[in-house]
Write an enzyme that holds these catalytic residues in place. Structure first.
Site, short mmCIF file in Angstrom:
data_model
loop_
_atom_site.label_atom_id
_atom_site.label_comp_id
_atom_site.label_asym_id
_atom_site.label_seq_id
_atom_site.Cartn_x
_atom_site.Cartn_y
_atom_site.Cartn_z
N LYS A 135 -91.72 93.34 24.10
CA LYS A 135 -90.48 92.60 24.31
C LYS A 135 -89.90 93.00 25.66
O LYS A 135 -88.74 93.44 25.75
CB LYS A 135 -89.49 92.87 23.17
CG LYS A 135 -89.97 92.36 21.82
CD LYS A 135 -88.93 92.58 20.75
CE LYS A 135 -89.40 92.02 19.41
NZ LYS A 135 -89.51 90.54 19.42
N HIS A 185 -79.80 97.22 30.41
CA HIS A 185 -80.31 98.11 29.36
C HIS A 185 -80.81 99.43 29.94
O HIS A 185 -80.44 100.51 29.48
CB HIS A 185 -81.43 97.40 28.60
CG HIS A 185 -82.03 98.24 27.51
ND1 HIS A 185 -81.56 98.24 26.22
CD2 HIS A 185 -83.07 99.12 27.53
CE1 HIS A 185 -82.27 99.08 25.49
NE2 HIS A 185 -83.20 99.63 26.27
N HIS A 219 -77.98 101.49 31.66
CA HIS A 219 -77.08 102.06 30.66
C HIS A 219 -77.67 103.31 30.03
O HIS A 219 -77.03 104.35 29.96
CB HIS A 219 -76.79 101.00 29.59
CG HIS A 219 -75.97 101.52 28.45
ND1 HIS A 219 -76.49 101.69 27.19
CD2 HIS A 219 -74.68 101.93 28.38
CE1 HIS A 219 -75.55 102.17 26.39
NE2 HIS A 219 -74.44 102.33 27.08
#
Length: 280
Positions: free
Chosen positions: A139, A147, A150
């Protein structure tokens, strides 16, 4: 004339020596920045290059059981972290009482709060598995800049805060973030259980709202510190405020792209097409 590298090394050594704490230095990964930087580099290399290359010609791993167990662990661990704030009755009082007035705090409480931040730091390392699971399940589209930034920066900044800047301000930030993670990983846990539980995930859109609200509360708290005349470190306040502001912008931009644009596109499609797209 000394080289730039030698000046940097000398200044770093002076900084480390000034922040030496025998107790903290005995904790895993805390004596030197080498382990945490190595973890960060390995993480970035795997999720951005090595992992996708290894998975290019392989079927995606079926990690349903692992992910269910992982999310359940994250919920329980985040709940435990939230509960630590109330372990000492004086901890909450110190955030808005003694610490704000610049009064000295109990050494036992300070050590306890530092240990809470260390566990929080360890949780940031464990959370890197979020991205690893994305890669192993092929994925890669979910391995976005937001993402990766972070997860990577939270681990690094938490180490820096604990090692060099630690004071009581981080306790409220960590508590609020851990509380949000209870909600977030509960959502992931339900989603991982299978399609039959999709009806319980109607609040997916509000997940980003919850995160945005979290950052707004953090900024209000951080800005209130100098406004109330608290004698806490302004450098730590600015350190947190800058990072939170960046997260607020990135998550708001994600929300705008993910939901606002979708709503506009959906309104321009005939009703029959909208219904069909929801079923896919």
């Amino acid at each position: 004339m000394p080289s730039l590298m030698s000046v940097v090394i000398e200044n770093y050594n002076e900084l480390v020596e000034s922040k030496t704490d025998p107790i903290m230095d005995s904790w895993l990964f805390m004596k030197s920045p080498v382990p945490v930087i190595s973890i960060l580099v390995a993480y970035l290399y795997f999720v951005l290059k090595l992992g996708p290359q290894l998975m290019a010609n392989r079927p995606a791993f079926n990690l349903k059981g692992v992910i269910i167990a992982y999310n359940a662990y994250q919920v329980l661990f985040s709940l435990w972290l939230c509960g630590q704030v109330f372990y000492f009755k004086s901890v909450i009082f110190q955030l808005f009482g003694q610490s704000c007035r610049g009064e000295s705090t109990n050494g036992e409480v300070n050590t306890f709060m530092a240990s809470c931040v260390w566990w929080y730091f360890i949780s940031k390392i464990v959370e890197l598995l979020d991205t690893v699971f994305f890669v192993l399940r092929k994925k890669q589209s979910q391995v976005t800049f937001l993402h990766v930034y972070h997860h990577g920066i939270m681990m690094l900044f938490t180490w820096i805060y604990l090692k060099f800047l630690s004071d009581e301000q981080g306790l409220f930030i960590g508590f609020l973030n851990s509380f949000v993670h209870v909600i977030m990983y509960s959502y992931y846990l339900i989603a991982a259980l299978g399609p039959q539980y999709q009806k319980y995930l109607w609040w997916k859109k509000y997940m980003t709202w919850i995160q945005l609200t979290q950052f707004c509360i953090m900024l209000v708290y951080l800005f209130s510190i100098p406004m109330m005349g608290c004698k806490l470190s302004k450098s730590v306040t600015f350190f947190f405020a800058g990072n939170v502001a960046i997260f607020l912008y990135l998550f708001a931009d994600f929300y705008r792209k993910a939901y606002t644009k979708k709503s506009k596109n959906a309104s321009s499609i005939p009703n029959g097409c909208v219904k069909a797209s929801k079923l896919e």
